[in-house]
Design a protein around this motif. Structure first.
Motif, PDB file in Angstrom:
ATOM      1  N   THR A  36       4.699  12.324   3.808  1.00  0.00           N
ATOM      2  CA  THR A  36       5.187  12.010   2.454  1.00  0.00           C
ATOM      3  C   THR A  36       6.196  13.046   1.974  1.00  0.00           C
ATOM      4  N   SER A  37       6.020  14.327   2.361  1.00  0.00           N
ATOM      5  CA  SER A  37       6.969  15.341   1.878  1.00  0.00           C
ATOM      6  C   SER A  37       8.360  15.064   2.456  1.00  0.00           C
ATOM      7  N   ALA A  38       8.402  14.470   3.651  1.00  0.00           N
ATOM      8  CA  ALA A  38       9.695  14.150   4.264  1.00  0.00           C
ATOM      9  C   ALA A  38      10.365  12.966   3.563  1.00  0.00           C
ATOM     10  N   ALA A  39       9.570  12.146   2.860  1.00  0.00           N
ATOM     11  CA  ALA A  39      10.115  10.962   2.192  1.00  0.00           C
ATOM     12  C   ALA A  39      10.278  11.180   0.690  1.00  0.00           C
ATOM     13  N   ALA A  40       9.819  12.344   0.198  1.00  0.00           N
ATOM     14  CA  ALA A  40       9.769  12.574  -1.249  1.00  0.00           C
ATOM     15  C   ALA A  40      11.137  12.450  -1.923  1.00  0.00           C
ATOM     16  N   SER A  41      12.175  12.982  -1.292  1.00  0.00           N
ATOM     17  CA  SER A  41      13.476  13.020  -1.971  1.00  0.00           C
ATOM     18  C   SER A  41      14.108  11.631  -2.062  1.00  0.00           C
ATOM     19  N   THR A  42      13.631  10.678  -1.270  1.00  0.00           N
ATOM     20  CA  THR A  42      14.181   9.312  -1.340  1.00  0.00           C
ATOM     21  C   THR A  42      13.113   8.309  -1.807  1.00  0.00           C
ATOM     22  N   ALA A  43      12.111   8.828  -2.527  1.00  0.00           N
ATOM     23  CA  ALA A  43      10.981   7.977  -2.918  1.00  0.00           C
ATOM     24  C   ALA A  43      11.409   6.752  -3.734  1.00  0.00           C
ATOM     25  N   THR A  44      12.493   6.874  -4.518  1.00  0.00           N
ATOM     26  CA  THR A  44      12.905   5.713  -5.322  1.00  0.00           C
ATOM     27  C   THR A  44      13.466   4.594  -4.439  1.00  0.00           C
ATOM     28  N   GLN A  45      13.673   4.883  -3.166  1.00  0.00           N
ATOM     29  CA  GLN A  45      14.203   3.872  -2.245  1.00  0.00           C
ATOM     30  C   GLN A  45      13.101   3.229  -1.386  1.00  0.00           C
ATOM     31  N   ARG A  58       0.846  -1.201   0.000  1.00  0.00           N
ATOM     32  CA  ARG A  58       0.000   0.000   0.000  1.00  0.00           C
ATOM     33  C   ARG A  58       0.878   1.245   0.000  1.00  0.00           C
ATOM     34  N   THR A  59       0.417   2.288  -0.638  1.00  0.00           N
ATOM     35  CA  THR A  59       1.201   3.529  -0.707  1.00  0.00           C
ATOM     36  C   THR A  59       0.290   4.751  -0.671  1.00  0.00           C
ATOM     37  N   PHE A  60       0.897   5.907  -0.457  1.00  0.00           N
ATOM     38  CA  PHE A  60       0.199   7.195  -0.558  1.00  0.00           C
ATOM     39  C   PHE A  60       0.491   7.797  -1.936  1.00  0.00           C
ATOM     40  N   GLY A  61      -0.548   8.065  -2.727  1.00  0.00           N
ATOM     41  CA  GLY A  61      -0.356   8.599  -4.075  1.00  0.00           C
ATOM     42  C   GLY A  61      -0.118  10.104  -4.085  1.00  0.00           C
ATOM     43  N   VAL A  62       0.971  10.549  -3.464  1.00  0.00           N
ATOM     44  CA  VAL A  62       1.303  11.978  -3.421  1.00  0.00           C
ATOM     45  C   VAL A  62       2.801  12.119  -3.167  1.00  0.00           C
ATOM     46  N   ASP A  63       3.372  13.252  -3.563  1.00  0.00           N
ATOM     47  CA  ASP A  63       4.804  13.533  -3.336  1.00  0.00           C
ATOM     48  C   ASP A  63       5.720  12.439  -3.898  1.00  0.00           C
ATOM     49  N   GLY A  64       5.304  11.805  -4.988  1.00  0.00           N
ATOM     50  CA  GLY A  64       6.135  10.754  -5.586  1.00  0.00           C
ATOM     51  C   GLY A  64       6.205   9.487  -4.752  1.00  0.00           C
ATOM     52  N   CYS A  65       5.317   9.376  -3.739  1.00  0.00           N
ATOM     53  CA  CYS A  65       5.370   8.236  -2.813  1.00  0.00           C
ATOM     54  C   CYS A  65       4.415   7.110  -3.204  1.00  0.00           C
ATOM     55  N   GLY A  66       3.730   7.249  -4.341  1.00  0.00           N
ATOM     56  CA  GLY A  66       2.708   6.274  -4.742  1.00  0.00           C
ATOM     57  C   GLY A  66       3.282   5.031  -5.421  1.00  0.00           C
ATOM     58  N   ILE A  67       2.450   4.410  -6.256  1.00  0.00           N
ATOM     59  CA  ILE A  67       2.809   3.151  -6.928  1.00  0.00           C
ATOM     60  C   ILE A  67       4.176   3.243  -7.608  1.00  0.00           C
ATOM     61  N   ASP A  68       4.419   4.402  -8.271  1.00  0.00           N
ATOM     62  CA  ASP A  68       5.665   4.532  -9.030  1.00  0.00           C
ATOM     63  C   ASP A  68       6.908   4.431  -8.148  1.00  0.00           C
ATOM     64  N   SER A  69       6.771   4.776  -6.859  1.00  0.00           N
ATOM     65  CA  SER A  69       7.946   4.721  -5.988  1.00  0.00           C
ATOM     66  C   SER A  69       8.350   3.274  -5.702  1.00  0.00           C
ATOM     67  N   MET A  70       7.432   2.336  -5.899  1.00  0.00           N
ATOM     68  CA  MET A  70       7.756   0.913  -5.787  1.00  0.00           C
ATOM     69  C   MET A  70       8.049   0.346  -7.185  1.00  0.00           C
ATOM     70  N   ALA A  71       7.402   0.910  -8.196  1.00  0.00           N
ATOM     71  CA  ALA A  71       7.508   0.359  -9.550  1.00  0.00           C
ATOM     72  C   ALA A  71       8.937   0.415 -10.073  1.00  0.00           C
TER      73      ALA A  71
END
Ligand code: OOG
Ligand code: NI
Length: 301
Positions: free
Chosen positions: A134-143, A63-76
């Motif tokens: 989510t804004s605190a996690a945005a810069s490392t969303a690809t991780q 499950r993810t939050f679809g905002v600040d780049g933290c959504g599905i794409d951050s796992m994809a």
């Protein structure tokens, strides 16, 4: 998704020819999951006690939050790097959720289902709370795949007030705030069981063993084409330490069971000729809509 027999330390994915980094991270997800989902462990022990041969995972879900780049794409990103292929999109209007599933690079590995909360459709106050994290996690969303496999949250420790405020508007949001990118559930492949390979019989056996099952929409959820039949337990409650050291019980992961029927065009195959690709693939909106409710326990705390 083949697992060596007997006990939690051996419930691991082994897939020859697949990146050891992929199997290693899936196993790291599993290790955190067994710790948080004792009911899933008991179900595994029960299946093992009945079973001849390996158990197989049908899919894993996040499950993810679809905002600040933290959504599905951050796992994809990680999934695609490992050779997973993005497949169908599913929409859940009432729950304000969106999901994709990813097909594995090898049939030995589980499918992966990733959903995201459509954060922008929530009241301003709830959005503000979610974005604080989510804004605190945005810069490392690809991780985020890494954070989930490590079993840590990618954002600051939530406050109990924020958790409760989110639980008022969306159980999914509250769950995601405290569970992050850890496994939401694993799913056992019912048609690959040596015993109880029909979901109705399996559900009866689980009930006899005292497992609490998700009754939303009926215990067994069936796709309109009849090909995909799913059931799940009710999530375990786990202790969570909120900011400031306040500990309270929150909803954690659960386990699901899925039976995929052989597609009509392969009905002529002998049972020992049937492979996973001959069966009903993918997911079903109506089934998933009810399975989401597996984490809805005891209402808002
Ligand atoms: C996922 C629910 C959907 C399925 O197999 O359709 C699902 C969730 O609870 O996050 O797992
Ligand atoms: Ni599922």
């Amino acid at each position: 998704l083949r697992m060596a027999a007997k006990g939690k330390d051996s419930w691991k994915i082994a897939a020859p020819g697949v990146s050891p980094v992929l199997t290693g991270s899936l196993n790291a997800f599993l290790s955190g999951y067994w710790d948080k989902a004792p009911t899933a462990g008991r179900a595994m022990e029960f299946l093992e006690s009945q079973q001849k041969g390996a158990l197989y995972f049908d899919h894993f879900a996040f499950r993810t939050f679809g905002v600040d780049g933290c959504g599905i794409d951050s796992m994809a990103g990680a999934l695609l790097d490992f050779g997973y292929v993005r497949r169908d999109n599913l929409k859940f209007e009432k729950k304000k959720l969106n999901a994709f599933w990813f097909a594995p690079p090898s049939p030995e590995l589980p499918r992966i289902f990733v959903s995201e909360l459509e954060v922008g459709s929530f009241p301003e106050e709830a959005q503000k709370i979610i974005r604080r994290y989510t804004s605190a996690a945005a810069s490392t969303a690809t991780q985020h795949f890494l954070s989930g496999s490590l079993g840590i949250l990618p954002w600051p420790t939530p406050t109990k007030e924020d958790f409760r405020a989110l639980a008022e508007v969306s159980e999914y949001a509250a769950w995601t705030l405290v569970n992050g990118y850890g496994l939401n559930h694993t799913t056992i492949s019912v048609h690959n069981l040596s015993e109880m390979s029909e979901i109705d019989g399996l559900v009866q056996a689980l009930r006899r063993e005292g497992f609490a099952l998700n009754e939303a929409g009926g215990v067994v959820k069936t796709s309109p084409d009849g090909g995909l039949r799913q059931a799940s337990t009710v999530a375990d409650e786990v202790d969570f330490e909120f900011l400031g050291g306040v500990v309270d019980r929150v909803s954690g992961p659960y386990i699901e069971f899925a039976q995929r029927h052989v597609l009509p065009e392969y009905a002529h195959l002998e049972p020992d000729q049937v492979e996973e690709r001959h069966r009903r693939d993918g997911f079903e909106q109506g089934n998933a809509d009810k399975i989401f409710e597996s984490t809805q326990i005891g209402g808002v705390r």
